[in-house]
Design a protein around this motif. Structure first.
Motif, PDB file in Angstrom:
ATOM      1  N   ASP B  91       0.844  -1.107  -0.113  1.00 39.99           N
ATOM      2  CA  ASP B  91      -0.040   0.123   0.175  1.00 39.99           C
ATOM      3  C   ASP B  91       0.839   1.034  -0.050  1.00 39.99           C
ATOM      4  O   ASP B  91       0.602   2.144  -0.711  1.00 39.99           O
ATOM      5  CB  ASP B  91      -1.037   0.207   1.196  1.00 39.99           C
ATOM      6  N   SER B  92       1.971   1.270   0.551  1.00 42.49           N
ATOM      7  CA  SER B  92       2.946   2.514   0.908  1.00 42.49           C
ATOM      8  C   SER B  92       3.442   2.630  -0.489  1.00 42.49           C
ATOM      9  O   SER B  92       3.824   3.839  -0.638  1.00 42.49           O
ATOM     10  CB  SER B  92       3.835   2.084   1.818  1.00 42.49           C
ATOM     11  N   PHE B  94       2.236   2.088  -3.297  1.00 36.74           N
ATOM     12  CA  PHE B  94       1.141   1.885  -4.479  1.00 36.74           C
ATOM     13  C   PHE B  94       1.650   2.810  -5.657  1.00 36.74           C
ATOM     14  O   PHE B  94       1.719   3.979  -5.338  1.00 36.74           O
ATOM     15  CB  PHE B  94      -0.077   1.884  -3.948  1.00 36.74           C
ATOM     16  N   ARG B 115      12.107   6.303 -10.306  1.00 33.64           N
ATOM     17  CA  ARG B 115      10.913   6.893 -10.460  1.00 33.64           C
ATOM     18  C   ARG B 115      10.758   8.062  -9.142  1.00 33.64           C
ATOM     19  O   ARG B 115      11.041   7.813  -8.033  1.00 33.64           O
ATOM     20  CB  ARG B 115       9.620   6.068 -10.332  1.00 33.64           C
ATOM     21  N   GLY B 117       9.977  10.119  -6.379  1.00 27.97           N
ATOM     22  CA  GLY B 117       9.175   9.693  -4.976  1.00 27.97           C
ATOM     23  C   GLY B 117       9.360   8.320  -4.287  1.00 27.97           C
ATOM     24  O   GLY B 117       9.117   8.176  -3.175  1.00 27.97           O
ATOM     25  N   GLN B 121      10.296   7.322  -0.277  1.00 30.18           N
ATOM     26  CA  GLN B 121       9.212   6.520   0.247  1.00 30.18           C
ATOM     27  C   GLN B 121       9.891   5.238   0.985  1.00 30.18           C
ATOM     28  O   GLN B 121       9.575   5.038   2.083  1.00 30.18           O
ATOM     29  CB  GLN B 121       8.056   6.104  -0.687  1.00 30.18           C
TER      30      GLN B 121
END
Lengths: 220, 231
Positions: B91-92, B94, B115, B117, B121
């Motif tokens: 989920d984090s 995604f 990519r 971000g 993250q």
């Protein structure tokens, strides 16, 4: 002794009737899909997007009557609305649901563009059909990108898939899992393939939305 | 008299179940481990791992029970490893670890990490290593026969069934800092289960999946154990 026999017979008949009713009721599975979608790790687009959901989209259902086997009734409109609300809400500066589809007579000038999604098809493959031990589902979505006056800019169609193991004693849960996986797949496609919708992005880049924004500002 | 007979029957059933639970520990399981390390690995303070299983639409999936077993084996004890939950990690990150989009091989890692971000993250979550689990447990052979009958006077079974199950799992450990494979660990186990029946079937169940899970967990712990001379 005679009274005891009559009592047992009545109880037995009622229990038998209850069993038959339960068996008949369990032949149709009503499945409600509920869930949330994570925020995608993509850059936000500086656009105010209007979302128009037709009644057909909001009330979309999958109904499957099997001659032999389980009947299915799955509500897909609500989770699809959740999908587009949450994912587009994360991808764009602001989203707003429109109550009616705009046209030349009643344009939606407070938004830069409009997305009108549709569900063209939903299919499900059950273990009964495939002799495999999983359920698989697929959505065929179509998004019409429109100008604030309701003119079509670009149409984006894609398919989303989901699969889940067959839970013998809880088939509803299997279908729920498979459908949520398909909805997440759709969310992933929306987030990552949006930049490939060149005609729509070119229309935005040509400054049409900037002019509209200025028009809105002037009106205020 | 009926109550006494019922109590004796219950005692007999409990005794047989207890014996079968004790005997199952004697069923044959075989563990083979292959450990290849391309570079040293260790977990610094604040670093964690996440166990992932392939969930794409074409391949057989590793069982949820194996995933859960491995997770529990790695976190338990004083020397347990910090293991993030798979669903929270997915989920984090995604949508980059959805079944269709997850990197299929380590060569795809640099593109993913490039990519915007993604690296930030990952740093926020604190995951250093991805442990991809492939494999499953399958029945490879079976035989025997058993007959059961039930009548108003009583019932029971007679005969014997057996089946052999093979568990084969591989853990591929990816280092997110170097974008390379840090190591590969394999565990294979086979076990034969028996079910003799004399009135009541007595299950003697081999659990090669559990044996493979424990064997793999031991190797993964050793893989991440602090090396001599390191802090």
């Amino acid at each position: 002794m005679g009274f005891e026999n009559i009592g047992i017979s009545r109880i037995t008949k009622r229990l038998a009737l209850l069993c038959v009713i339960s068996m008949l009721a369990s032949c149709t599975n009503n499945v409600a899909i509920r869930g949330t979608f994570p925020k995608p790790l993509v850059a936000k687009q500086p656009i105010v997007l209007g979302l128009y959901y037709s009644n057909e989209f909001k009330n979309f259902k999958y109904i499957r009557d099997s001659y032999q086997g389980t009947d299915w009734y799955i509500e897909l409109g609500y989770p699809s609305v959740q999908l587009f609300d949450q994912i587009f809400g994360s991808m764009f500066e602001s989203v707003e649901q429109l109550k009616s589809r705009p046209d030349e007579m009643s344009p939606a000038l407070h938004v830069n563009a409009i997305a009108a999604p549709k569900i063209n098809d939903f299919a499900m493959l059950a273990p009964d059909d495939s002799a495999l031990d999983f359920f698989s589902v697929s959505f065929k979505y179509q998004i019409d990108f429109l100008t604030p006056e309701g003119n079509l800019i670009h149409t984006w169609s894609f398919v989303a898939y989901g699969k889940a193991r067959w839970h013998f004693f809880d088939e509803d849960e299997s279908v729920r899992e498979a459908t949520m996986m398909a909805l997440r797949d759709a969310a992933a496609t929306l987030a990552l393939d949006y930049h490939k919708q060149v005609p729509f992005i070119d229309w935005l880049d040509r400054g049409s939305h900037t002019q509209l924004t200025e028009t809105v500002s002037d009106n205020y | 008299m009926f109550c006494i007979r019922l109590t004796l029957t219950n005692c007999a059933i409990c005794t047989m179940l207890g014996v079968s639970i004790l005997i199952q520990g004697c069923v044959t399981s075989r563990i083979e481990e292959f450990h290849r390390t391309s570079s040293g690995a260790g977990l610094a303070d604040g670093e964690s791992v996440v166990i992932l299983t392939r969930r794409d639409h074409t391949t057989d999936e590793t069982e949820d029970s194996f995933h859960k077993c491995l997770h529990n084996q790695l976190v338990k004890g004083a020397s347990g490893i910090d293991v993030k939950r798979e669903d929270e990690f997915v989920d984090s990150m995604f949508p980059f670890f959805e079944p269709r989009l997850a990197p299929a091989n380590p060569q795809a890692l640099p593109k993913l990490l490039a990519r915007p971000g993604v690296v930030d993250q990952i740093a926020l979550i604190g995951v250093r290593y991805l442990i991809w689990i492939d494999g499953d447990t399958q029945t490879v052979d079976q035989g025997g026969s058993m007959s059961c009958a039930l009548s108003p006077g009583g019932g029971g079974c007679l005969g014997m069934n057996w089946w052999e199950r093979e568990s084969s799992y591989e853990a591929s450990i990816w280092d997110l800092k170097t974008a390379e494979v840090a190591g590969t660990i394999s565990a294979d186990a086979t076990g034969t289960s028996y079910m003799p029946a004399l009135i009541i079937p007595i299950p003697l169940i081999a659990r090669p999946g559990a044996a493979a899970c424990k064997g793999l967990a031991v190797q993964i712990r050793q893989f991440f154990a602090p090396k001599a001379g390191q802090g």
